[in-house]
Motif scaffolding. Structure first.
Motif, short mmCIF file in Angstrom:
data_model
loop_
_atom_site.label_atom_id
_atom_site.label_comp_id
_atom_site.label_asym_id
_atom_site.label_seq_id
_atom_site.Cartn_x
_atom_site.Cartn_y
_atom_site.Cartn_z
N LEU A 146 -54.41 4.20 -21.23
CA LEU A 146 -53.13 3.75 -20.68
C LEU A 146 -52.65 4.73 -19.62
N TYR A 147 -52.81 6.03 -19.91
CA TYR A 147 -52.43 7.07 -18.95
C TYR A 147 -53.22 6.91 -17.66
N PHE A 149 -54.55 4.29 -16.26
CA PHE A 149 -54.10 3.19 -15.40
C PHE A 149 -52.68 3.40 -14.91
N ALA A 150 -51.86 4.09 -15.71
CA ALA A 150 -50.49 4.37 -15.26
C ALA A 150 -50.51 5.31 -14.07
N ALA A 153 -51.52 3.58 -10.94
CA ALA A 153 -50.63 2.53 -10.44
C ALA A 153 -49.83 3.00 -9.24
N ILE A 183 -53.05 -5.90 -6.62
CA ILE A 183 -52.49 -6.66 -7.74
C ILE A 183 -53.54 -7.61 -8.29
N ILE A 190 -58.38 -4.15 -15.77
CA ILE A 190 -57.87 -3.80 -17.10
C ILE A 190 -58.48 -4.72 -18.15
N LEU A 203 -57.71 4.06 -27.94
CA LEU A 203 -57.48 4.20 -26.51
C LEU A 203 -57.92 5.57 -26.02
N PHE B 50 -46.69 6.84 -25.44
CA PHE B 50 -47.15 5.47 -25.25
C PHE B 50 -46.14 4.67 -24.42
N PHE B 53 -46.09 5.81 -20.72
CA PHE B 53 -47.18 5.30 -19.88
C PHE B 53 -47.00 3.81 -19.62
N ALA B 54 -46.56 3.09 -20.66
CA ALA B 54 -46.33 1.65 -20.48
C ALA B 54 -45.23 1.43 -19.44
N VAL B 56 -44.46 3.39 -16.90
CA VAL B 56 -45.00 3.63 -15.56
C VAL B 56 -45.88 2.46 -15.14
N LEU B 57 -46.76 2.02 -16.05
CA LEU B 57 -47.69 0.96 -15.71
C LEU B 57 -46.94 -0.32 -15.33
N VAL B 58 -45.92 -0.67 -16.12
CA VAL B 58 -45.24 -1.93 -15.90
C VAL B 58 -44.25 -1.83 -14.75
N VAL B 60 -43.41 1.02 -12.49
CA VAL B 60 -43.83 1.63 -11.23
C VAL B 60 -45.02 0.87 -10.65
N GLY B 61 -45.89 0.34 -11.52
CA GLY B 61 -47.09 -0.30 -11.02
C GLY B 61 -46.90 -1.76 -10.67
N ALA B 62 -46.20 -2.51 -11.49
CA ALA B 62 -46.18 -3.97 -11.32
C ALA B 62 -44.85 -4.49 -10.79
N MET B 65 -44.04 -3.77 -7.25
CA MET B 65 -44.74 -4.60 -6.26
C MET B 65 -44.00 -5.92 -6.06
#
Lengths: 408, 178
Positions: A146-147, A149-150, A153, A183, A190, A203, B50, B53-54, B56-58, B60-62, B65
């Motif tokens: 998870l880290y 991919f974060a 991003a 995107i 993933i 993970l 956890f 990171f989620a 950031v992923l959701v 900052v990443g998605a 955009m």
């Protein structure tokens, strides 16, 4: 031969060197020195790796195109010594640093400066969770994937910042293309990784590598690429990784025949070099992740080859992946933007979802033995191969085979 | 540790304030993303890797955009950065009213709830435990959330795709406009 196994001298040598250097310092500074040495080691190794990837790419591409490539750079103080042009990256570095840094008058100065910094920073952060060897994992996180991919991003954001802040039509168009592409391919990337998480139920990158560390008869490694779902996942991962790192045949954001240099149009000198560096770091990190997840990480391919240190195996596999990517770049042609997004949404994403179901089947049938084992392999392969053929046929219907009207 | 929290909170609130005060839409969007990253930093500070990171992923990443796409694709003028119209009294009044209403509701909720004193031993929850709880006890809820999100996504796609002029049969629709 040096003593075999996990505790051989070569395996421990870098760690012993670090511990020796750390204990020279006073106690309060030791934890700091420990981490600084780790960071400097990763930066130095992958900085040099980046330098030699560029020269390898230029040389290999040249050979693929029947040219010689850079072959004249030697050492500045020895005349006549050329070293096959191997010192070219250092000459390039000097050139990049001494070049004038031009910022367009209308550009957004702050964002124009921040974009290359962010892109390099975040692409370096992904190296923290890659297990380079048996004991060589910079940070052991529970949620390492998870880290990874974060951290990756934020590079999309940096590309957008670069394209928008340049105040240039080509840059902005490239930034939009880059966003659409990133995107689209984040999803198959993933989704291709999730089956591994499903099968190993962790993970943590460390645990994933350990889960692949057995052999049949001491010869056949139990890497995930040698299972039907792992093979399909690896291929999807490769394609998505190519697209995520903006490399040919997915290098649309900087398609030089359409968009000058894309989001890099208004960058020069060292900032351009930073983008270039980040791209290679991203490629290296994704290759490293591919090696970790599907190619057994630092595990040796055969049990009797374990005397070679684990980090050497990791680097060999990494180099193999990079050479494969260079080969692809020299072979395939660039896609159009609609072909690019269609490939992802109509083909890769459904296949990756099916592959996820395939991995679930694999987990549920883990107890099957004897002839049932054969059934398990055949069913698992069919789950992915049959839809692959059917979807491929239906998507290319009307396009292929191509007929050439004027050429014989 | 408290200093770190104050620093993160200050940066987060500062970027959020700057995002609201800024006149440039793209700058505001980027500052908003910085503020979301600050939320992730607070999670990290609290030891919830956890969730951080989620986040950031959701976000900052998605989500970032989506925000940037919306800003760039919906702008009417051809200038690269659109400036928001200067504030009027009416807008300021509406903003203050809405803001104070939300603040009042939140304050009332916080003041009326009683916080039990925390246990002496901080609970040690790992990602593994969170995952097991999510999949075993709350598996049904997770599935329902997933279905709702999928339906929302499909709905958004249908809303965005309903353009009668675009289609394989009407590719010449633009010709009648000189």
């Amino acid at each position: 031969m040096i003593a075999a196994g996990p505790d051989s001298f070569l395996e421990r040598a870098p760690l012993a060197l670090r511990d020796w250097a750390v204990q020279l310092l006073p106690v309060p500074l030791q934890w700091l020195a420990h981490h600084v040495i780790t960071i400097v080691a990763v930066l130095a190794v992958f900085g040099l790796f980046f330098a030699f990837t560029t020269i390898a790419e230029r040389k290999l591409l040249a050979r693929l195109q029947n040219r010689l490539g850079p072959n004249r750079t030697g050492l500045p103080w020895i005349k006549g010594l050329r070293l096959f042009g191997l010192s070219q990256p250092f000459a390039d570095a000097v050139k990049a640093i001494t070049k004038e840094d031009i910022v367009p008058a209308a550009a957004d100065k702050i964002l124009h400066f921040l974009a290359p910094v962010i892109v390099v920073g975040f692409s370096l952060m992904t190296f923290a969770v890659l297990p380079f060897g048996r004991q060589y994992l910079p940070v052991d996180l529970d949620a390492a994937l998870l880290y990874f991919f974060a951290a990756g991003a934020a590079t999309e954001l940096a590309i957008f910042m670069a394209g928008w802040s340049s105040r240039n039509k080509y840059s902005l168009l490239a930034a939009m293309r880059a966003l659409a592409q990133l995107i689209s391919y984040e999803l198959p990337l993933i989704l291709s990784v999730v089956p591994v998480v499903l099968v190993t139920s962790t993970l943590s990158t460390k645990a994933i590598v350990i889960a692949q560390g057995t052999w049949s008869f001491g010869l056949l490694p139990h890497w995930f690429i040698f299972t039907p779902w792992g093979f399909a996942g690896f291929i999807i991962f490769l394609i998505a990784a190519l697209a995520e790192s903006n490399r040919s045949p997915f290098d649309l954001p900087e398609a030089e025949s359409e968009l000058v240099a894309g989001h890099l149009t208004e960058y020069s000198g060292f900032k351009y070099a930073l983008f270039f560096m980040a791209e290679y770091f991203g490629l290296t990190a994704l290759s490293g992740l591919g090696v970790t997840l599907f190619l057994g990480g630092w595990q040796a391919p055969c049990a009797f080859l374990q005397f070679i240190p684990s980090y050497a195996w990791f680097m060999m596999k990494l180099i193999g992946m990079i050479v494969f990517f260079i080969w692809v770049r020299g072979t395939l042609l660039r896609l159009r933007i609609d072909q690019l997004t269609r490939l992802s949404w109509q083909f890769l994403v459904p296949l990756a979802l099916l592959n996820l179901g395939n991995a679930a089947f694999w987990v549920l049938t883990a107890q099957w033995a004897g002839p049932l084992q054969l059934v398990r392999w055949i069913v698992s392969a069919a789950i992915i191969v049959v839809p692959f053929i059917l979807m491929g046929r239906s998507l290319t219907a009307g396009f292929a085979p191509r007929t050439y009207r004027y050429a014989p | 540790m408290t200093i770190a929290l104050l620093l993160i909170a200050g940066l987060m609130l500062g970027s959020a304030t700057a995002a609201m005060a800024g006149r440039n839409l793209i700058h505001s969007a980027l500052l908003l993303i910085a503020s979301w990253a600050g939320v992730a930093a607070i999670y990290l500070w609290a030891g919830a890797e956890f969730v951080a990171f989620a986040q950031v992923l959701v976000y900052v990443g998605a989500i970032s955009m989506v925000v940037l796409f919306a800003v760039l694709l919906t702008r009417q003028n051809q200038i690269a950065d659109q400036l928001i119209a200067p504030p009027t009294r009416l807008r300021a009044a509406a903003a203050v009213t809405t803001g104070s209403c939300v603040a009042a509701v939140l304050a009332a909720a916080i003041c009326s709830s009683s916080f039990a004193p925390g246990a002496a031993e901080p609970p040690s929850t790992t990602v593994r435990q969170i995952g097991l709880e999510l999949m075993r006890q709350d598996g049904a809820a997770l599935l329902i959330v997933g279905i709702i999100l999928t339906v929302a996504l499909l709905g958004a796609t249908i809303l965005a795709a309903t353009d009668p002029k675009v289609g394989p049969g009407s590719s010449r629709a633009g010709e009648d406009v000189p």
